[in-house]
Write an enzyme that holds these catalytic residues in place. Structure first.
Site, short mmCIF file in Angstrom:
data_model
loop_
_atom_site.label_atom_id
_atom_site.label_comp_id
_atom_site.label_asym_id
_atom_site.label_seq_id
_atom_site.Cartn_x
_atom_site.Cartn_y
_atom_site.Cartn_z
N ASP A 339 0.85 -1.19 0.00
CA ASP A 339 0.00 0.00 0.00
C ASP A 339 0.88 1.23 0.00
OD1 ASP A 339 -2.37 -1.26 0.26
OD2 ASP A 339 -2.40 -1.17 2.45
N GLU A 721 30.67 -39.97 10.01
CA GLU A 721 30.67 -41.13 10.92
C GLU A 721 30.36 -42.42 10.17
OE1 GLU A 721 27.89 -40.22 14.08
OE2 GLU A 721 28.71 -38.19 14.19
P1 ATP Z 1 -3.62 3.34 -0.49
O1 ATP Z 1 -4.07 2.23 -1.35
O2 ATP Z 1 -2.43 4.05 -0.99
O3 ATP Z 1 -3.56 3.04 0.94
P2 ATP Z 1 -6.11 4.29 0.00
O4 ATP Z 1 -6.32 2.93 0.51
O5 ATP Z 1 -6.26 5.43 0.94
O6 ATP Z 1 -4.74 4.42 -0.70
P3 ATP Z 1 -8.60 4.33 -0.97
O7 ATP Z 1 -8.94 4.36 0.46
O8 ATP Z 1 -9.03 3.21 -1.84
O9 ATP Z 1 -7.07 4.49 -1.17
O10 ATP Z 1 -9.09 5.67 -1.56
C1 ATP Z 1 -9.17 5.86 -2.94
C2 ATP Z 1 -9.62 7.26 -3.23
O11 ATP Z 1 -10.90 7.47 -2.67
C3 ATP Z 1 -8.74 8.32 -2.63
O12 ATP Z 1 -7.68 8.66 -3.49
C4 ATP Z 1 -9.69 9.47 -2.46
O13 ATP Z 1 -9.79 10.19 -3.66
C5 ATP Z 1 -11.01 8.79 -2.17
N1 ATP Z 1 -11.27 8.73 -0.73
C6 ATP Z 1 -10.55 8.11 0.21
N2 ATP Z 1 -11.09 8.26 1.42
C7 ATP Z 1 -12.20 8.98 1.27
C8 ATP Z 1 -13.20 9.48 2.16
N3 ATP Z 1 -13.19 9.25 3.48
N4 ATP Z 1 -14.19 10.21 1.64
C9 ATP Z 1 -14.23 10.46 0.31
N5 ATP Z 1 -13.34 10.01 -0.55
C10 ATP Z 1 -12.32 9.31 -0.11
#
Ligand code: ATP
Length: 923
Positions: A339, A721
């Site tokens: 990640d 051995e």
């Molecule tokens: P990584 O894989 O690097 O850990 P991540 O797991 O944070 O990244 P995701 O959580 O899948 O990635 O998030 C993907 C996208 O969704 C983010 O780039 C962002 O644009 C959007 N996102 C993440 N968290 C939120 C949230 N709480 N509310 C709205 N959009 C979000």
């Protein structure tokens, strides 16, 4: 323990699923908004006991002890003991039996220690729960939950007790553990159920032992520990047996081959001996000796010890191994899929820029400040012109805060985020424009929630707005751009144009190229009763008004770049898999030295369009996967595995579980990881650090090295051995060594140093060579080469001493004692040779394994006693030696080790000349 011995409360338990949330709260004497008071919770805990399942009886100590005898090696020794008894060698028979017992005790002690160490490690990762107590939300160990506690849950959480739902949004739970149904089932707080509904039909309840697959929930604990549904059947559930690790399996089959080989050798010598006219009983006795010589008694203990020591060391470094097999697999890891957020980066987000639309322009404002504190200043442009936040910023951050479910912990000395750190940063930034999240839920109550999920990459919270309702939406820019109908420009809403979107997209790419993460923010207004969840049908994420973008910084972890460089030297490919957009991902990858070019980045959309064969073909050239869905992780793992790689995969979310299971080693994050991810993993990183993972890989390599060293040391000893005995007998000489002497060598002078070798520190080059393939045989050519060289040398010197002594007219007993002592010295000196494949004893350092030095000196001391104290010598069928003889034995005993060390130097010189030659030809 009987299955029905649950608490009286459970026997009289009402049909919770059929009661309304209010009725449940009333019966359990709790106000759901406030939770129990701390004193009340403590009182209930004292009364009903902790929330723990009844302990299953572990494998009994006796079973573990008896299991020590269930091996082929032991069988061979047992046969030898019987043969010794039959041929009248009672002392030998008793000694062999004693050795068997001693061996079992040693194995038992080691294994028990290892099992206890593992158990205490598992306690380290005990589950926790978020619970409302006296108006505050606390994280407490799940064992401290009591009936009446109000628990908050979100996707990926393990359900910590049986709960009656008070509220649920888009809630789905996996109940396979209870019902066997692998697909997630929907759950809801409001449903009219008959009292007699089946377990699987009780959609208003969540059960301990199941997990939340999606959505959010608040529930009230109705049963804990033995009173839960799981508790009632716990005694019926089979405990998963600890699987043997691949190495243990391989050693097992190796052992079988060894036995077959040894049996063949014994039979051959036996027959040839008879043919040469030796008497039958003498040949039987010889066979006993040979069998004893061939069996490496220390072998099983050594692997257990090497693994257990490694697991303990990894835990100290922050890597918790949940399955023993992971330790070895780590050693052959060739690809790490990781990640980005929180593993390669710090994971603490800070709002660093705001993008809003002005007439015909975008307004990009830099935000200065730290972490979750209120930002200090806004400024614009290269000359840092100060800016006062304006109405567009207010609209942007108000909607962003409105679309969040995280909370900032009660304003104290240090601000703390409960929930998503990115949302925490948004809430802090909103403070700067006068939007205080503290009373937000009271001022604008939540009507409906569409939770975030990694597939949609957006979320919406519908709130009361005066007499109407407003949907606040935030998410990945492309996810919101596609749903925009209008934009807010200079404080006025108007229909969105392609130019607006192009300008916002350009700003998005500019910000992303700096390694920043971006969120788009939007809103939609409608009368009450229009949105889904508020009595209507309109999708709260449709026909949006775009408000702008928010950029976040999440700096790379300080140790990550160095760890990635170390991986490169170690021949391990690091691949970043992220949900973030390509431009952000590439910028971060460049910062970390993980990728250089656009061509090394793949978009999740592309991955989707490739079939498995195409993906497998392209994967080796790709280093970054952006906008990936968790489902694609598994395909990426498979693509690498198809090429023969051993893949470690990190993950934290509930959707990561299949990939974590599919990888050769699934690695869950200890801090940010969900219970579901941890459960699916072979290892947990307590600090979420990529560098810790690399350290664990190094540790895995060390352990594999050490097992190999031990194996080489023990097997070459046994081979030597066997050679001494077989050649001696075939040459018509009296038995060169007695069975008791062989046992002494195998246990005291072989077994003890081998155990010390199992704890050898890592070779300096442990991360400077390519990974061993996991399918590479344990005994490859180099291994067999060193094994035979070592066996031939030791046997040659020992037999030389024996025959020269006999030819010089010495008594057989004296010649035998000389041969015995020479062999012991040879064995002890060899222990140092096998510590490194390339470096000689001085380079490795005599003192770098103090334990080895100690046991070797101890064994030397014991051997001196054998050589010079008559009664002890007699016990082993030997006679005392003179001091000049002792010196001679010492010198001759050093010969094989010296030759083996000189060979290393010679090989090194040849290799250097070879490399030099290659350079010349290249030029
Ligand atoms: P990584 O894989 O690097 O850990 P991540 O797991 O944070 O990244 P995701 O959580 O899948 O990635 O998030 C993907 C996208 O969704 C983010 O780039 C962002 O644009 C959007 N996102 C993440 N968290 C939120 C949230 N709480 N509310 C709205 N959009 C979000």
């Amino acid at each position: 323990m009987a299955a029905r011995s649950s608490s009286p409360a459970a026997v009289a338990a009402p049909a919770w699923h059929a009661l309304s949330p209010d009725a449940v709260a009333q019966r359990l004497a709790v106000d759901p908004r406030v939770g129990l008071s701390v004193e009340e919770a403590q009182a209930r805990l004292r009364l009903h006991g902790p929330n723990r399942l009844p302990e299953l009886p572990g494998r009994s100590a006796w079973a573990m002890f008896l299991a020590q005898f269930a091996s082929l090696l032991v069988a061979v020794l047992a046969v030898a003991a019987v043969l010794a008894w039959v041929t009248g060698e009672f002392a030998d028979a008793v000694a062999i039996a004693a050795i068997l017992l001693l061996n079992a005790v040693l194995g038992f002690v080691q294994e028990r220690g290892a099992a206890q160490a593992l158990a205490s490690l598992q306690r380290l990762s005990a589950p926790t729960a978020r619970v409302r107590r006296a108006l505050a939300v606390e994280v407490v160990p799940a064992a401290e939950l009591v009936v009446g506690d109000v628990v908050e849950l979100s996707a990926g959480d393990a359900v910590p007790a049986d709960l009656r739902l008070l509220s649920a949004s888009a809630l789905r739970a996996v109940e396979a553990a209870l019902t066997g149904e692998p697909e997630p089932v929907s759950k809801t707080a409001s449903a009219d159920l008959p009292g007699g509904a089946d377990l699987a039909e009780r959609v208003t309840l969540l059960y301990q032992g199941t997990s939340v697959a999606a959505g959010e929930a608040v529930g009230i604990v109705v049963a804990t520990g033995a009173g839960t549904e799981l508790g009632r059947i716990a005694t019926l559930v089979e405990r998963e047996p600890e699987q043997a690790t691949p190495l243990q399996v391989r050693l097992e089959s190796f052992g079988r081959w060894l036995i077959v080989g040894a049996a063949a050798a014994v039979a051959l010598v036996f027959l040839l001996g008879l043919l040469r006219g030796h008497p039958l009983d003498a040949m039987l006795r010889t066979s006993v000796s040979l069998a004893v010589a061939a069996v490496p008694e220390g072998l099983p203990a050594v692997v257990t010890v090497a693994l257990a020591l490694g697991v303990a060391r990894m835990a100290r470094r922050g890597a918790l191994v949940r399955r023993l097999a992971a330790v070895e697999t780590l050693g052959s890891t060739s690809v790490i899929c990781t990640d980005k957020t929180g593993t390669l980066t710090v994971g603490t987000m800070r709002v660093c820029a705001l993008v809003t639309l002005e007439d015909g322009e975008v307004d990009e404002v830099e935000v200065e400040g730290a972490g979750v504190e209120k930002p200090r200043a806004f400024h614009r442009g290269a000359d840092l012109e100060p800016v006062a936040p304006h109405a567009a910023h207010e609209a942007l951050l108000h909607a962003a805060a409105g679309a969040s479910t995280a909370r900032l912990a009660p304003p104290g000395a240090a601000v703390q985020v409960l929930g998503d750190p990115m949302e925490g940063a948004l809430l802090a930034a909103a403070l700067a424009v006068g939007v205080d999240s503290e009373g937000l839920d009271a001022r604008e109550p939540v009507l409906a929630l569409v939770p975030f999920d990694a597939e949609r990459k957006r979320m919406a919270v519908v709130r009361v707005l005066g007499a109407a309702a407003r949907s606040h939406v935030k998410g990945a820019p492309e996810a919101l751009f596609a749903r925009a109908a209008r934009v807010l420009v200079d404080g006025v809403e108007r229909p969105v144009t392609p130019e607006d979107l192009a300008r916002l997209e350009a700003a998005n790419l500019r910000q992303a190229a700096l390694g920043r993460r971006l969120l788009a923010v939007a809103r939609a207004d409608a009368p009450r009763g229009t949105f889904a969840g508020d009595g209507g049908t309109r999708d709260p994420e449709q026909a949006l008004t775009l408000l702008g973008l928010v950029a976040f910084v999440d700096p790379p972890r300080p140790a990550a770049a160095a760890a990635i460089a170390a991986c490169r030297r170690a021949g391990i490919t690091v691949v970043m898999i992220t949900g973030d957009q390509p431009a952000t991902a590439l910028a971060v990858a460049r910062d970390l030295g993980l990728a250089e070019a656009q061509a090394q980045v793949a978009h999740g959309r592309d991955v989707e369009s490739w079939d498995d064969a195409v993906l497998a073909e392209r994967a080796p050239a790709l280093r970054v996967y952006a906008r990936t869905s968790p489902e694609q992780k598994l395909r990426i793992v498979r693509a690498w595995q198809a090429g023969g790689a051993t893949v470690a995969m990190t993950g934290d979310g509930v959707n990561d579980a299949p990939a974590l299971k599919g990888a050769d080693i699934g690695v869950a994050m200890g801090l940010s990881g969900t219970d579901v991810a941890k459960d699916a993993s072979a290892m947990v990183l307590l600090d979420d650090e990529f560098a810790t993972l690399v350290a664990a890989v190094a540790e895995g390599r060390r352990i594999c090295d050490n097992v190999r060293k031990c194996l080489l040391y023990l097997l070459s000893g046994n081979a030597g051995e066997v050679l001494v005995m077989a050649v001696g007998v075939l040459a018509g000489l009296p038995l060169p060594l007695l069975p008791l002497q062989l046992l002494w060598i195998n246990l005291v002078t072989d077994g003890l140093p081998a155990l010390a070798l199992a704890a050898d520190p890592a070779d300096a080059d442990v991360l400077a060579r390519p990974p061993r393939r996991s399918d590479q045989p344990l005994a490859d050519r180099a291994f067999l080469g060193v094994l035979s060289a070592s066996a031939l040398l030791t046997a040659g010197v020992t037999l030389g001493v024996y025959t020269v002594a006999l030819a010089g007219g010495e008594d057989v007993a004296v010649a035998r004692s000389l041969a015995f002592s020479t062999l012991v010295v040879e064995e002890l000196m060899r222990a140092f040779v096998f510590r490194s494949r390339t470096r000689i004893v001085w380079e490795v350092g005599l003192f770098s394994n103090a334990r080895l030095l100690f046991v070797v000196l101890l064994s030397f001391g014991l051997q001196l006693l054998v050589q010079h104290v008559e009664p002890i010598a007699r016990l082993l069928g030997a006679v005392p030696l003179s001091w000049p003889q002792t010196v001679l034995v010492g010198l001759l005993g050093a010969v094989p080790a010296t030759i083996l060390e000189l060979t290393k130097l010679l090989r090194r010189r040849l290799a250097r000349r070879g490399a030099g030659g290659a350079e010349v030809t290249q030029d």
